[in-house]
Design a protein around this motif. Sequence first.
Motif, PDB file in Angstrom:
ATOM      1  N   ARG A   1       0.768  -1.187  -0.102  1.00  0.00           N
ATOM      2  CA  ARG A   1      -0.020   0.004   0.133  1.00  0.00           C
ATOM      3  C   ARG A   1       0.898   1.204  -0.007  1.00  0.00           C
ATOM      4  NH1 ARG A   1      -2.318   3.163   4.215  1.00  0.00           N
ATOM      5  NH2 ARG A   1      -1.754   1.548   5.811  1.00  0.00           N
TER       6      ARG A   1
ATOM      7  N   GLU B   1       2.539   1.700  -3.178  1.00  0.00           N
ATOM      8  CA  GLU B   1       1.729   2.343  -4.388  1.00  0.00           C
ATOM      9  C   GLU B   1       1.153   3.667  -4.022  1.00  0.00           C
ATOM     10  OE1 GLU B   1      -1.434  -0.548  -3.594  1.00  0.00           O
ATOM     11  OE2 GLU B   1      -0.937  -1.840  -5.145  1.00  0.00           O
ATOM     12  N   GLN B   2       1.126   4.184  -2.915  1.00  0.00           N
ATOM     13  CA  GLN B   2       1.003   5.733  -2.507  1.00  0.00           C
ATOM     14  C   GLN B   2       2.423   6.436  -3.095  1.00  0.00           C
ATOM     15  OE1 GLN B   2       0.540   6.010   1.767  1.00  0.00           O
ATOM     16  NE2 GLN B   2      -1.524   4.826   1.434  1.00  0.00           N
TER      17      GLN B   2
END
Length: 306
Positions: free
Chosen positions: A228, A231-232
């Motif tokens: 996560r 991806e950020q």
Amino acid sequence: MVIEDADPTRVSESEIVEHEVTAPWEGVLLEPAAGSDAGVLVLAGSSGRVDRGRARLLAQQGLVALAIRWFGGPGQAAGICEIPLETFVAGVALLRSRGVERVGVLGVSKGAEAALLTAVHEPLVDVVVGVSPTALVWCNVGPGVDGRRHPYRSSWTWRGRPLPFVPMDDAWRPAERADGPVAIGGWYDLSERTFATHVPAAAIPVERARADVLIIAGGDDAMWPSLRYAEQLAARRRAAGGSVRLISHDDAGHRPRFPGEGPAESSKTFRYGGTPHADASLGETAWAPVIDALRAPGTASVSVSG
């Protein structure tokens, strides 16, 4: 910089010369005997150790590799607490002093946090490789130079000023039994929710880095949600028009293993997620892109499934 050249160790089969570094931190410098204009600063995770093995693998690929102890050594904080980013800038400077023209920084976990922040603040970094990264600056892990763990402080400083950070919510409790290894990823999830107002200021502004960015993450990371976060980070770069490459594996955990490293040792304290097969698969997929990135720019994205 103090480099012990009196008795360097030559690894004859791969034509690498190893030098012990004693100041401003403990470390090892590995140089291909034929020389190289590409080099990499290697940062371990929350152990802060000198990652000789990974540095040696990179040197065998024709890179000048420098691995350093970035906390826990003489004159350093005992924990990851207000560590000056200048610690890593000094590593970049040492590589430059050895004739390296393209400098990379490769870090894993907290080392990836340090690597990304160094690239943000130091324009002489040409490429950064973040393995199992975070997208946020977190609080200290362990004591600072004053011996205190609390109150929470930033993990990092720049030019003497602490970077904005997210504290940990100490109300969190693990789901596992206390006498076995635990997964602490939920602690980070809870802390983000509890301290949501801290998150915007603590976001790593990776879009400001001049360096090329390569990120490697597993979807089964039990230490923190590195996929996560990856991806950020990639989204921030792309929104700003910057180059980024993200390589992921849904079933890999916190410790991807590059070819030649073998499975990571088990822990009695933490669950890292993943499986030996998935961790090795992610490392194998990422290996060529890592070497290419440390030598030249790259922009593609790659994802492999279990």
